[in-house]
Scaffold this motif. Structure first.
Motif, PDB file in Angstrom:
ATOM      1  N   UNK A 175       5.591  -7.061   6.582  1.00 46.79           N
ATOM      2  CA  UNK A 175       6.987  -7.466   6.456  1.00 46.79           C
ATOM      3  C   UNK A 175       7.634  -6.846   5.218  1.00 46.79           C
ATOM      4  N   UNK A 176       6.872  -6.772   4.115  1.00 46.26           N
ATOM      5  CA  UNK A 176       7.387  -6.134   2.895  1.00 46.26           C
ATOM      6  C   UNK A 176       7.591  -4.644   3.105  1.00 46.26           C
ATOM      7  N   UNK A 177       6.644  -4.009   3.796  1.00 44.63           N
ATOM      8  CA  UNK A 177       6.758  -2.578   4.085  1.00 44.63           C
ATOM      9  C   UNK A 177       7.976  -2.309   4.971  1.00 44.63           C
ATOM     10  N   UNK A 178       8.160  -3.159   5.970  1.00 44.96           N
ATOM     11  CA  UNK A 178       9.294  -3.005   6.878  1.00 44.96           C
ATOM     12  C   UNK A 178      10.619  -3.143   6.122  1.00 44.96           C
ATOM     13  N   UNK A 179      10.656  -4.070   5.177  1.00 44.66           N
ATOM     14  CA  UNK A 179      11.911  -4.336   4.442  1.00 44.66           C
ATOM     15  C   UNK A 179      12.171  -3.314   3.348  1.00 44.66           C
ATOM     16  N   UNK A 180      11.158  -2.982   2.560  1.00 43.75           N
ATOM     17  CA  UNK A 180      11.380  -2.179   1.356  1.00 43.75           C
ATOM     18  C   UNK A 180      11.013  -0.707   1.500  1.00 43.75           C
ATOM     19  N   UNK A 181      10.445  -0.317   2.630  1.00 39.31           N
ATOM     20  CA  UNK A 181      10.124   1.094   2.853  1.00 39.31           C
ATOM     21  C   UNK A 181      10.888   1.632   4.054  1.00 39.31           C
ATOM     22  N   UNK A 182      10.684   1.036   5.215  1.00 37.06           N
ATOM     23  CA  UNK A 182      11.313   1.552   6.428  1.00 37.06           C
ATOM     24  C   UNK A 182      12.817   1.342   6.438  1.00 37.06           C
ATOM     25  N   UNK A 183      13.286   0.229   5.895  1.00 36.97           N
ATOM     26  CA  UNK A 183      14.715  -0.094   5.968  1.00 36.97           C
ATOM     27  C   UNK A 183      15.458   0.117   4.651  1.00 36.97           C
ATOM     28  N   UNK A 184      14.741   0.525   3.599  1.00 34.60           N
ATOM     29  CA  UNK A 184      15.362   0.661   2.282  1.00 34.60           C
ATOM     30  C   UNK A 184      15.210   2.095   1.792  1.00 34.60           C
ATOM     31  N   UNK A 185      16.284   2.860   1.893  1.00 33.13           N
ATOM     32  CA  UNK A 185      16.243   4.268   1.496  1.00 33.13           C
ATOM     33  C   UNK A 185      16.325   4.458  -0.014  1.00 33.13           C
ATOM     34  N   UNK A 186      16.473   3.366  -0.781  1.00 33.71           N
ATOM     35  CA  UNK A 186      16.572   3.469  -2.233  1.00 33.71           C
ATOM     36  C   UNK A 186      15.223   3.708  -2.893  1.00 33.71           C
ATOM     37  N   UNK A 187      14.134   3.495  -2.155  1.00 29.87           N
ATOM     38  CA  UNK A 187      12.802   3.669  -2.715  1.00 29.87           C
ATOM     39  C   UNK A 187      11.968   4.588  -1.814  1.00 29.87           C
ATOM     40  N   UNK A 189       9.829   6.934  -2.398  1.00 33.87           N
ATOM     41  CA  UNK A 189       8.440   7.195  -2.785  1.00 33.87           C
ATOM     42  C   UNK A 189       7.485   6.120  -2.279  1.00 33.87           C
ATOM     43  N   UNK A 190       8.027   4.957  -1.935  1.00 33.95           N
ATOM     44  CA  UNK A 190       7.169   3.882  -1.421  1.00 33.95           C
ATOM     45  C   UNK A 190       6.559   4.225  -0.070  1.00 33.95           C
ATOM     46  N   UNK A 191       7.070   5.267   0.568  1.00 37.48           N
ATOM     47  CA  UNK A 191       6.526   5.651   1.870  1.00 37.48           C
ATOM     48  C   UNK A 191       5.042   6.003   1.760  1.00 37.48           C
ATOM     49  N   UNK A 192       4.620   6.433   0.571  1.00 36.60           N
ATOM     50  CA  UNK A 192       3.212   6.818   0.399  1.00 36.60           C
ATOM     51  C   UNK A 192       2.271   5.619   0.334  1.00 36.60           C
ATOM     52  N   UNK A 193       2.812   4.422   0.343  1.00 32.82           N
ATOM     53  CA  UNK A 193       1.933   3.249   0.371  1.00 32.82           C
ATOM     54  C   UNK A 193       1.209   3.129   1.706  1.00 32.82           C
ATOM     55  N   UNK A 194       1.616   3.916   2.713  1.00 35.95           N
ATOM     56  CA  UNK A 194       0.880   3.879   3.976  1.00 35.95           C
ATOM     57  C   UNK A 194      -0.491   4.535   3.854  1.00 35.95           C
ATOM     58  N   UNK A 195      -0.756   5.159   2.691  1.00 37.55           N
ATOM     59  CA  UNK A 195      -2.088   5.733   2.435  1.00 37.55           C
ATOM     60  C   UNK A 195      -3.075   4.687   1.927  1.00 37.55           C
ATOM     61  N   UNK A 196      -2.626   3.473   1.648  1.00 40.35           N
ATOM     62  CA  UNK A 196      -3.502   2.427   1.129  1.00 40.35           C
ATOM     63  C   UNK A 196      -4.265   1.792   2.289  1.00 40.35           C
ATOM     64  N   UNK A 197      -5.567   1.668   2.137  1.00 42.93           N
ATOM     65  CA  UNK A 197      -6.422   1.198   3.230  1.00 42.93           C
ATOM     66  C   UNK A 197      -5.990  -0.157   3.778  1.00 42.93           C
ATOM     67  N   UNK A 198      -5.482  -1.035   2.894  1.00 38.69           N
ATOM     68  CA  UNK A 198      -5.129  -2.394   3.309  1.00 38.69           C
ATOM     69  C   UNK A 198      -4.023  -2.409   4.355  1.00 38.69           C
ATOM     70  N   UNK A 199      -3.216  -1.354   4.409  1.00 44.36           N
ATOM     71  CA  UNK A 199      -2.125  -1.322   5.371  1.00 44.36           C
ATOM     72  C   UNK A 199      -2.630  -1.246   6.803  1.00 44.36           C
TER      73      UNK A 199
END
Length: 367
Positions: A175-187, A189-199
């Motif tokens: 839900x945080x990824x959906x809100x602050x990465x996919x829907x928030x173009x202000x950040x 660089x956060x797109x690279x958090x999809x490289x974290x195993x926990x995702x």
């Protein structure tokens, strides 16, 4: 490799091997559709491409499911030996193909040394390499994985609590990824958090649980597989509506992320259906099961080579790519890409083995 498996008996192909074979095909399909989207501007074509892309968007979760399914069976792992073996098996080919993409597909596209370093560390040299960065983390965490597997076996109550907590934490992450990465173009660089195993942790847990409680899962799937089909169809409609809501003229397939709630649920349903289908093939002992095992053996390396194979195919075809009907282009590119990718990695392996045989006598003189 310094490990023992809980059960080394297997049929001509296992469920994870069949799923890996299907998943590597899905990777190639995604790459092909991303290219064809630029070649076919018509809305009708874009709808077809978007739907097929969403349907193939199970590849990375399916690979994680299949890998952790196998890893859950490992016992007595010697950490240093295991990681070294996996580094040779995974990181070696990854570094080779990243270098190939930097020197060919992306030649001249790097302005600073830092960009090249980032390409190696984050898997940005080709659109599919990020997965390796994420997947290898699970092998680095092998003590945690095997400890969790033992907990699932020895204490189901504690394992159930761990599952519930993990699902809650994972839901919050998505839900945080959906809100602050996919829907928030202000950040961005956060797109690279999809490289974290926990995702992709939920798919890892699903693979481990299915492996450890195999018999119970098969009984449940036999009862529920026909219910999963309409659920999967409804989820498929959901993910398509989300993608098409952005419009067709500037359709961006990156909006169809693995890590949005609708896609997570769709992939969960699809992976369970794939597992049920793979189990059915094994039960019927179909003749082509060994082919799945062969494809699975080379699946990771073919996945790495697939983007290079696709670009080579498109270069050889020239303008014929966009002159053919969409369906024929997809099938033709998929067949050619698969043949080229698997042929390349097969002969690269034979070449490496031949070189090692030449070097071995020198290394063993006096023995």
């Amino acid at each position: 490799m310094g490990v023992k498996r809980m059960d080394d008996t297997s049929p001509a192909a296992t469920q994870p091997e069949i799923i890996k074979a299907v998943a590597v095909t899905a990777v190639m399909m995604q790459l092909i559709l991303s290219v064809l989207l630029k070649q076919f501007p018509d809305v009708s074509h874009r709808i077809e491409i978007g739907m097929l892309y969403n349907l193939a968007k199970f590849s990375a979760p399916a690979f994680i499911f299949a890998i952790l399914y196998d890893v859950a069976q490992l016992r007595d792992v010697k950490y240093g030996h295991y990681v070294w073996h996996k580094a040779k098996e995974i990181i070696g080919p990854y570094l080779f193909w990243t270098t190939v993409y930097i020197l060919t597909v992306n030649a001249g596209g790097y302005e600073q040394v830092g960009d090249v370093v980032q390409a190696f560390l984050l898997g940005t040299a080709a659109p599919h390499l990020w997965y390796t960065v994420m997947m290898f983390q699970y092998h680095l965490l092998i003590p945690l994985v095997t400890a969790l597997a033992l907990l699932m076996i020895r204490n189901r109550k504690k394992a159930a609590v761990a599952w519930v907590v993990s699902i809650i934490v994972y839901a919050i992450l998505i839900l945080l990824y959906d809100r602050y990465v996919l829907l928030d173009l202000l950040h961005p660089d956060l797109v690279y958090t999809d490289r974290i195993f926990a995702m992709y942790g939920l798919f890892a847990l699903l693979g481990m649980g299915t492996s450890i409680y195999k018999e119970a899962c098969l009984v449940w799937l036999d009862k529920m597989k026909w219910a999963l089909l309409p659920i999967g169809v409804l989820l498929f409609i959901w993910v398509n509506r989300e993608l098409f809501a952005y419009g067709f003229e500037d359709m961006n397939l990156l909006k169809s992320s693995y890590l949005k709630p609708s896609m997570v649920l769709f992939n969960m349903a699809l992976i369970l259906l794939l597992y049920a289908g793979a189990t059915g093939l094994i039960r019927m002992n179909v003749r082509f099961l060994p082919a799945f095992r062969w494809i699975a053996k080379y699946a990771f390396r073919a996945y790495l080579a697939s983007y290079f194979a696709l670009n080579l195919t498109i270069w050889m075809m020239g303008s014929y790519v966009k002159e053919m009907p969409l369906a024929i282009s997809i099938v033709f590119l998929l067949i050619c890409t698969a043949i080229l990718a698997f042929t390349m990695v097969y002969y690269i392996e034979k070449l490496c083995k031949a070189v090692m045989r030449l070097l071995r006598p020198r290394n063993h003189q006096g023995h």
